[in-house]
Enzyme design. Structure first.
Site, PDB file in Angstrom:
ATOM      1  N   CYS A 286      -2.685   4.041  10.409  1.00  0.00           N
ATOM      2  CA  CYS A 286      -1.455   3.401  10.891  1.00  0.00           C
ATOM      3  C   CYS A 286      -1.727   1.983  11.338  1.00  0.00           C
ATOM      4  O   CYS A 286      -2.654   1.746  12.122  1.00  0.00           O
ATOM      5  CB  CYS A 286      -0.891   4.143  12.097  1.00  0.00           C
ATOM      6  SG  CYS A 286      -0.509   5.830  11.774  1.00  0.00           S
TER       7      CYS A 286
ATOM      8  N   GLU B  74       0.832  -1.193   0.000  1.00  0.00           N
ATOM      9  CA  GLU B  74       0.000   0.000   0.000  1.00  0.00           C
ATOM     10  C   GLU B  74       0.869   1.246   0.000  1.00  0.00           C
ATOM     11  O   GLU B  74       1.980   1.240   0.525  1.00  0.00           O
ATOM     12  CB  GLU B  74      -0.870   0.087   1.250  1.00  0.00           C
ATOM     13  CG  GLU B  74      -1.965  -0.935   1.332  1.00  0.00           C
ATOM     14  CD  GLU B  74      -1.518  -2.192   2.035  1.00  0.00           C
ATOM     15  OE1 GLU B  74      -0.297  -2.340   2.273  1.00  0.00           O
ATOM     16  OE2 GLU B  74      -2.384  -3.035   2.338  1.00  0.00           O
TER      17      GLU B  74
ATOM     18  N   CYS C 252       0.053  -4.746  14.983  1.00  0.00           N
ATOM     19  CA  CYS C 252       0.184  -4.250  13.602  1.00  0.00           C
ATOM     20  C   CYS C 252      -0.187  -5.308  12.561  1.00  0.00           C
ATOM     21  O   CYS C 252       0.315  -6.431  12.607  1.00  0.00           O
ATOM     22  CB  CYS C 252       1.625  -3.772  13.391  1.00  0.00           C
ATOM     23  SG  CYS C 252       1.995  -3.313  11.697  1.00  0.00           S
TER      24      CYS C 252
HETATM   25  N1  SAH Z   1       7.852   0.008  10.891  1.00  0.00           N
HETATM   26  C1  SAH Z   1       7.951   1.354  11.275  1.00  0.00           C
HETATM   27  C2  SAH Z   1       7.119   2.296  10.440  1.00  0.00           C
HETATM   28  C3  SAH Z   1       5.727   1.858  10.031  1.00  0.00           C
HETATM   29  S1  SAH Z   1       4.427   1.883  11.157  1.00  0.00           S
HETATM   30  C4  SAH Z   1       7.614   1.541  12.712  1.00  0.00           C
HETATM   31  O1  SAH Z   1       7.091   0.615  13.311  1.00  0.00           O
HETATM   32  O2  SAH Z   1       7.918   2.592  13.253  1.00  0.00           O
HETATM   33  C5  SAH Z   1       4.060   3.587  11.545  1.00  0.00           C
HETATM   34  C6  SAH Z   1       3.499   3.746  12.954  1.00  0.00           C
HETATM   35  O3  SAH Z   1       2.214   3.127  13.099  1.00  0.00           O
HETATM   36  C7  SAH Z   1       4.388   3.092  14.007  1.00  0.00           C
HETATM   37  O4  SAH Z   1       4.589   3.954  15.092  1.00  0.00           O
HETATM   38  C8  SAH Z   1       3.575   1.888  14.400  1.00  0.00           C
HETATM   39  O5  SAH Z   1       3.915   1.409  15.654  1.00  0.00           O
HETATM   40  C9  SAH Z   1       2.172   2.421  14.323  1.00  0.00           C
HETATM   41  N2  SAH Z   1       1.137   1.390  14.305  1.00  0.00           N
HETATM   42  C10 SAH Z   1       1.245   0.088  13.965  1.00  0.00           C
HETATM   43  N3  SAH Z   1       0.072  -0.567  14.154  1.00  0.00           N
HETATM   44  C11 SAH Z   1      -0.808   0.362  14.609  1.00  0.00           C
HETATM   45  C12 SAH Z   1      -2.189   0.323  14.976  1.00  0.00           C
HETATM   46  N4  SAH Z   1      -2.899  -0.792  14.878  1.00  0.00           N
HETATM   47  N5  SAH Z   1      -2.768   1.464  15.387  1.00  0.00           N
HETATM   48  C13 SAH Z   1      -2.051   2.620  15.442  1.00  0.00           C
HETATM   49  N6  SAH Z   1      -0.756   2.721  15.114  1.00  0.00           N
HETATM   50  C14 SAH Z   1      -0.132   1.608  14.706  1.00  0.00           C
HETATM   51 FE1  SF4 Z   2       6.835  -3.707  11.387  1.00  0.00          FE
HETATM   52 FE2  SF4 Z   2       6.354  -1.173  12.139  1.00  0.00          FE
HETATM   53 FE3  SF4 Z   2       4.332  -2.968  11.951  1.00  0.00          FE
HETATM   54 FE4  SF4 Z   2       6.126  -3.201  13.907  1.00  0.00          FE
HETATM   55  S1  SF4 Z   2       4.676  -1.494  13.585  1.00  0.00           S
HETATM   56  S2  SF4 Z   2       5.373  -4.874  12.606  1.00  0.00           S
HETATM   57  S3  SF4 Z   2       7.983  -2.530  12.873  1.00  0.00           S
HETATM   58  S4  SF4 Z   2       5.593  -2.195  10.281  1.00  0.00           S
END
Ligand code: SAH
Ligand code: SF4
Length: 339
Positions: free
Chosen positions: A331, A90, A119
């Site tokens: 996110c 995406e 995530c």
């Molecule tokens: N992998 C990197 C960047 C991508 S995620 C990282 O983890 O930083 C971007 C942001 O979204 C990160 O801070 C991640 O922790 C957050 N994120 C992941 N799953 C989420 C969710 N279900 N709700 C809100 N934020 C989330």
């Molecule tokens: Fe990977 Fe960022 Fe998702 Fe964690 S939040 S699984 S580091 S994409």
């Protein structure tokens, strides 16, 4: 067939030299790709018809397909893109109130190995790295499809950018030089990959580093982010302080807020302690629902309470606006699949 996307002006000059054309033609092609969002060689109307025909025999602008495009009620657009090997990621375009700002949220990997429990990307596991061309192709697709110029890039889509740092750095260089997106308008978000942070600390860059902290103490963070086993909060703190000292840059601390888990008063106090001597702003991200876990979004009151407690400690705190939740573009909701 050569793909023009991702080529520097020097690399395009090799093509134009081979076709006995001037360097000026290379400049025109370069601008058509990065600044004028040409979708095809035929779009490059200031090249002669003959030259376009020659070029079409050996090159295409892009080899990425838009598989699905979804538009949220808040104006956010999510694209599912397909690369030639069939893998999909995406990319998301967000417009904030200030209409002049168009932010692309790009993916750096297909899937992610870090496997954070909240995530959707992590649930899928790691599939492969994206090349720098595949990363910049995401922004080009947005520009071609909307006719708009992206002004900001955040590496917050699928993947852990610091586990694909060579390609991410090369993409950042092209965003800066060819797209003319200022370094300060580029943000890289990481789950805390310390060797990557150390490498970034040595570079003279104006971009923002964002750290997904999400918990102020070891046991809780380990539950949310298995990476805490490998790179724990104590070591992370040292790496972050060193980064700030070497670059002079303020970092952004991202804190995912989950109901009754890490949104409590003691958590806010511990977080304030952890951050007190770190030059940073805090960005609170209220949890966005994903399948495969039973976490919940905190109430607005709990979000505000947490924000106020941190503000009392002297930090600048913002709450991330939820964008595109109705199309699973917020996110943590990206998984590179057709729903
Ligand atoms: N992998 C990197 C960047 C991508 S995620 C990282 O983890 O930083 C971007 C942001 O979204 C990160 O801070 C991640 O922790 C957050 N994120 C992941 N799953 C989420 C969710 N279900 N709700 C809100 N934020 C989330
Ligand atoms: Fe990977 Fe960022 Fe998702 Fe964690 S939040 S699984 S580091 S994409």
């Amino acid at each position: 067939m050569q793909v023009l996307t991702g080529l520097s002006q020097k690399e395009i000059e090799i093509i134009t030299d081979n076709l006995h054309q001037s360097k000026f033609r290379a400049r025109q092609i370069h601008n058509w790709i990065y600044l004028k969002s040409a979708s095809s060689i035929d779009d490059m109307t200031d090249l002669s018809k003959d030259f376009r025909e020659q070029l079409k025999k050996i090159a295409v602008v892009s080899n990425v397909k838009i598989k699905i495009k979804q538009i949220s009620s808040d104006g956010t657009i999510k694209y599912l893109l397909e690369y030639p090997d069939g893998e999909c990621v995406e990319t998301v375009l967000m417009r904030f109130d200030n209409r002049a700002n168009l932010t692309a949220c790009v993916s750096s990997q297909v899937g992610c190995a870090v496997n954070c429990s909240f995530c959707a990307t992590g649930k899928r596991g790691f599939v492969r790295n994206l090349t720098y061309k595949e990363i910049i192709e995401q922004v080009l697709t947005i520009q071609r499809d909307t006719g708009l110029k992206v002004t900001n890039v955040v590496f917050m889509g699928q993947g852990e950018p610091l586990l694909n740092l060579d390609n991410v750095l090369k993409a950042m260089e092209i965003f800066n030089e060819s797209f003319q997106i200022g370094q300060r308008r580029i943000t890289v978000s990481t789950s805390g990959i310390i060797p990557g942070i150390k490498r970034l600390a040595e570079l003279d860059m104006q971009s923002t580093l964002a750290i997904s902290l999400h918990a102020p103490e070891h046991d809780l963070r380990k539950k949310l982010m298995p990476i805490e086993e490998k790179f724990n909060l104590d070591e992370l703190k040292l790496a972050l302080k060193d980064y700030v000292q070497k670059t002079g840059r303020r970092i952004t601390v991202e804190y995912l807020l989950i109901k009754d888990l890490n949104d409590t008063v003691p958590c806010a106090k511990k977080l304030a302690e952890y951050l007190f001597d770190l030059k940073c702003n805090v960005n609170i991200i209220p949890y966005n629902p994903t399948a495969d876990n039973d976490y919940q979004r905190p109430s607005n009151n709990a979000i505000m309470r947490f924000k106020c407690l941190l503000e009392h400690s002297g930090k600048k705190v913002t709450v991330r606006l939820e964008r595109g939740a109705d199309i699973d573009a917020a996110c943590g909701q990206l998984k590179g699949k057709v729903n």
